[in-house]
Design a protein around this motif. Sequence first.
Motif, PDB file in Angstrom:
ATOM      1  N   LEU A   8      13.826  11.331   3.276  1.00 45.49           N
ATOM      2  CA  LEU A   8      15.152  11.952   3.371  1.00 45.49           C
ATOM      3  C   LEU A   8      16.106  11.450   2.287  1.00 45.49           C
ATOM      4  CD1 LEU A   8      15.632  11.902   7.234  1.00 45.49           C
ATOM      5  CD2 LEU A   8      15.249  13.921   5.802  1.00 45.49           C
ATOM      6  N   SER A  22       7.643  16.305   7.133  1.00 45.47           N
ATOM      7  CA  SER A  22       8.238  17.114   8.200  1.00 45.47           C
ATOM      8  C   SER A  22       7.242  17.298   9.332  1.00 45.47           C
ATOM      9  CB  SER A  22       8.660  18.480   7.672  1.00 45.47           C
ATOM     10  OG  SER A  22       9.655  18.334   6.712  1.00 45.47           O
ATOM     11  N   CYS A  54      15.721  20.341   5.517  1.00 44.88           N
ATOM     12  CA  CYS A  54      15.684  19.216   4.573  1.00 44.88           C
ATOM     13  C   CYS A  54      15.787  19.704   3.136  1.00 44.88           C
ATOM     14  CB  CYS A  54      14.404  18.409   4.751  1.00 44.88           C
ATOM     15  SG  CYS A  54      14.321  17.517   6.314  1.00 44.88           S
ATOM     16  N   VAL A  92      18.905  16.756  10.841  1.00 38.46           N
ATOM     17  CA  VAL A  92      18.915  15.623   9.921  1.00 38.46           C
ATOM     18  C   VAL A  92      20.019  14.651  10.328  1.00 38.46           C
ATOM     19  CG1 VAL A  92      19.205  14.912   7.523  1.00 38.46           C
ATOM     20  CG2 VAL A  92      17.960  17.001   8.034  1.00 38.46           C
TER      21      VAL A  92
END
Length: 99
Positions: free
Chosen positions: A18, A37, A58, A96
């Motif tokens: 991330l 993911s 993302c 997220v």
Amino acid sequence: MEKNKTVHDELHSLFGFLINNNDGEEASNIKTLGECSKILCTLYHKDLPTAKDFARECLHLFGFLKELKEKERPLTIIGLYEALHDNALQDLYPYVDLH
């Protein structure tokens, strides 16, 4: 101390993508994004959407992060949290957002 390092390394291996999304070539990043993911969605299947939907979120986030000045880009997960909240983006990236 060794146990803390092991836990930190484990968490970084799961969530580090991330914040480390601008390294290397874009095609490689997208492949890594898909793989990461899928792993997270398997582990947190009750909290996350499908791997494909999470990867899209993302990818969209990474586009936003690329637009930030280099010195403003988050280098840690806490920095990512702060960037989302400082820019009032937690609703745009609900899976997220780390709250």
